[in-house]
Design an enzyme around this catalytic site. Structure first.
Site, PDB file in Angstrom:
ATOM      1  N   HIS A  82       0.838  -1.200   0.000  1.00  0.00           N
ATOM      2  CA  HIS A  82       0.000   0.000   0.000  1.00  0.00           C
ATOM      3  C   HIS A  82       0.869   1.245   0.000  1.00  0.00           C
ATOM      4  CE1 HIS A  82      -3.674   2.301   0.735  1.00  0.00           C
ATOM      5  NE2 HIS A  82      -2.877   3.102   1.424  1.00  0.00           N
ATOM      6  N   ASP A 161     -14.647   3.216   7.515  1.00  0.00           N
ATOM      7  CA  ASP A 161     -13.618   4.092   6.948  1.00  0.00           C
ATOM      8  C   ASP A 161     -14.178   4.876   5.765  1.00  0.00           C
ATOM      9  OD1 ASP A 161     -10.903   5.133   6.509  1.00  0.00           O
ATOM     10  OD2 ASP A 161     -11.127   4.046   4.625  1.00  0.00           O
ATOM     11  N   ARG A 168     -13.837  13.328   6.659  1.00  0.00           N
ATOM     12  CA  ARG A 168     -12.521  13.943   6.910  1.00  0.00           C
ATOM     13  C   ARG A 168     -12.107  14.809   5.725  1.00  0.00           C
ATOM     14  NH1 ARG A 168      -8.996   9.128   7.402  1.00  0.00           N
ATOM     15  NH2 ARG A 168      -7.328  10.648   7.581  1.00  0.00           N
ATOM     16  N   SER A 183      -7.238   4.405   9.114  1.00  0.00           N
ATOM     17  CA  SER A 183      -7.927   4.300   7.828  1.00  0.00           C
ATOM     18  C   SER A 183      -7.229   3.271   6.928  1.00  0.00           C
ATOM     19  CB  SER A 183      -7.932   5.693   7.172  1.00  0.00           C
ATOM     20  OG  SER A 183      -8.279   5.612   5.817  1.00  0.00           O
ATOM     21  N   LYS A 187      -8.371  -1.094   6.244  1.00  0.00           N
ATOM     22  CA  LYS A 187      -8.650  -1.670   4.922  1.00  0.00           C
ATOM     23  C   LYS A 187      -7.680  -2.811   4.611  1.00  0.00           C
ATOM     24  CE  LYS A 187      -8.566   2.512   3.377  1.00  0.00           C
ATOM     25  NZ  LYS A 187      -8.664   3.838   2.801  1.00  0.00           N
TER      26      LYS A 187
END
Ligand code: URA
Length: 422
Positions: A82, A161, A168, A183, A187
């Site tokens: 990620h 999220d 946000r 967050s 995931k």
């Protein structure tokens, strides 16, 4: 328990218990706590922070707010990667195939562009026919068959999220270390991989502006991942300048294919090799130097390119894109060269401003429902260190609609010149 008491506690700088955090997240996801209260809590966390235990509790509550993907029927150690966002970051298109070519199963869920940062799913969808809406069962089947699948995140994954991130985004509470960590890791944990490599960016084109903050974010995310039994490690990378020379959708696919063919810009190649080597060393339990060598081999011997072509075909795209990217991807109907207005040495091509130029050309989206232009983007000819003369080409702007002056303004500001003559 009342939501307002939890907000007041955090507003006053006190620690929240895991029970309070879970109560808030569960009830917010179910619609029993309204957006106003969730915004207030996000702002309180933004100013007061959360310690490691609070952040971990929030991550787990969000990961458990929806479906947890079960990848256990895929053989081998599943490794995910990620990136915390960036400009010109097409690394998934390279490291997924490299890692899969080493026999490590890669079942990756990626996101779309939002604001000035790009998204892997929009890049892949610029390949005509490429399908990114893949059911989990089909993803598992594809990974067992060819070793690789990159798809959009399912709606059911970490819905807390999804709701909180949207809030946000409009309340100025995105760039908070505990909120970003919760967050991202919620995931990643829900997506089911056994091991996770995090690519944490810092600089003008990243959420974290300094290396110190990026390190704090990386430490928090690795701590949470390892605590829940996912082998997690992080690499830190500067996002002061875009990665590689192309920023956009189809232009980034073409550049990724160049790398998969053993070419491509040096900064992009070395970053892809570093990330792949980390994934390989987690997946095969190999030392980093050997993994690095293996990653470089998979780029030079064409096997990573072969994996990419197999994935494109399996997901409905035209694998000929590898042989002739320009013909298959097509190009923007409108283009404009930007040239140097003076002699000099380029000190920096600012990542944020380049991202804003690509966004203004249509490559990104202001809200999630906007379409992304597959052909919009920027091709950089000059980067930091380039010596240019007045009139030399600095970059090319591309779009399916007429090139807007605003995009020209952003890209001209992106080029920071050193010494030279007016
Ligand atoms: N990416 C995410 O998924 N979440 C954040 O909060 C920031 C970047």
């Amino acid at each position: 328990m009342r939501a307002v008491d939890i907000i007041i506690k955090k507003r006053d700088g006190l620690r929240l218990t895991a029970g309070e955090i879970r109560f808030f997240i569960e009830n917010y996801t179910a619609g029993r706590i309204p957006d106003e209260q969730a915004s207030a809590l996000a702002m309180a966390i933004f100013f007061r922070g959360m310690d490691y235990e609070e952040t971990a509790a929030m991550t787990l509550a969000m990961a458990e707010s929806g479906k947890q993907v079960d990848l256990s029927s895929i053989r081998g150690v599943k490794v995910d990667k990620h990136s915390t966002g960036g400009i010109g970051d097409k690394t998934t298109l390279v490291v997924g195939p490299v890692t899969a070519a080493c026999g490590i199963p890669v079942a990756k869920m990626s996101g779309r562009a939002l604001g000035f940062t790009g998204g892997t799913i929009d890049k892949l969808e610029s390949i005509p026919g490429f399908n990114t809406s893949v059911a989990i069962s089909d993803m598992v089947e594809q990974v067992n068959r060819i070793g690789l699948c990159v798809a959009g995140q399912t709606e059911e994954l970490a819905p807390a999220d999804k709701k909180l991130y949207a809030l946000r985004d409009i309340t100025g509470t995105v760039d908070s270390i505990p909120l970003i960590a919760a967050s991202i890791m919620s995931k990643k944990i829900a997506a089911g991989a056994d091991a996770i490599v995090l690519d944490v960016k810092y600089g003008s084109g990243a959420f974290m502006k300094t290396k110190e903050d990026a390190q704090k974010l990386a430490d928090t995310m690795c701590g949470i991942g390892n605590t829940v039994g996912r082998k997690t490690l992080a690499v830190l990378n500067s996002m002061e300048e875009p990665l590689g020379n192309c920023v956009g959708n189809s232009v980034e696919v073409a550049e990724a294919i160049e790398v998969l063919k053993g070419g491509g810009p040096a900064d992009l190649v070395s970053h892809c090799v570093e990330l792949s080597a980390n994934m390989i060393s987690l997946g095969l339990g190999m030392d980093f130097a050997a993994a690095e060598k293996l990653a470089a081999e998979k780029l030079s011997d064409g096997s990573a390119l072969g994996k990419f072509a197999e994935m494109v075909e399996a997901q409905g795209g035209d694998p000929e894109v590898c042989a002739d990217p320009e013909r298959v991807l097509g190009k923007g109907a409108f283009s404009r060269w930007i040239c140097a207005e003076k002699d000099g040495v380029i000190q920096k091509v600012d990542a944020y401003r380049t991202g804003m130029a690509a966004f203004t050309l249509g490559a990104g989206r202001a809200v999630k429902t906007d379409p992304a232009d597959p052909h919009a983007g920027v091709i950089l000819i000059a980067k930091s260190g380039s010596v240019v003369k007045k009139g030399d080409r600095l970059c090319l702007l591309l779009s399916d609609s007429p090139v807007r002056d605003e995009a020209v303004g952003f890209i001209k500001e992106a080029f920071v010149f050193g010494g030279g003559n007016e």
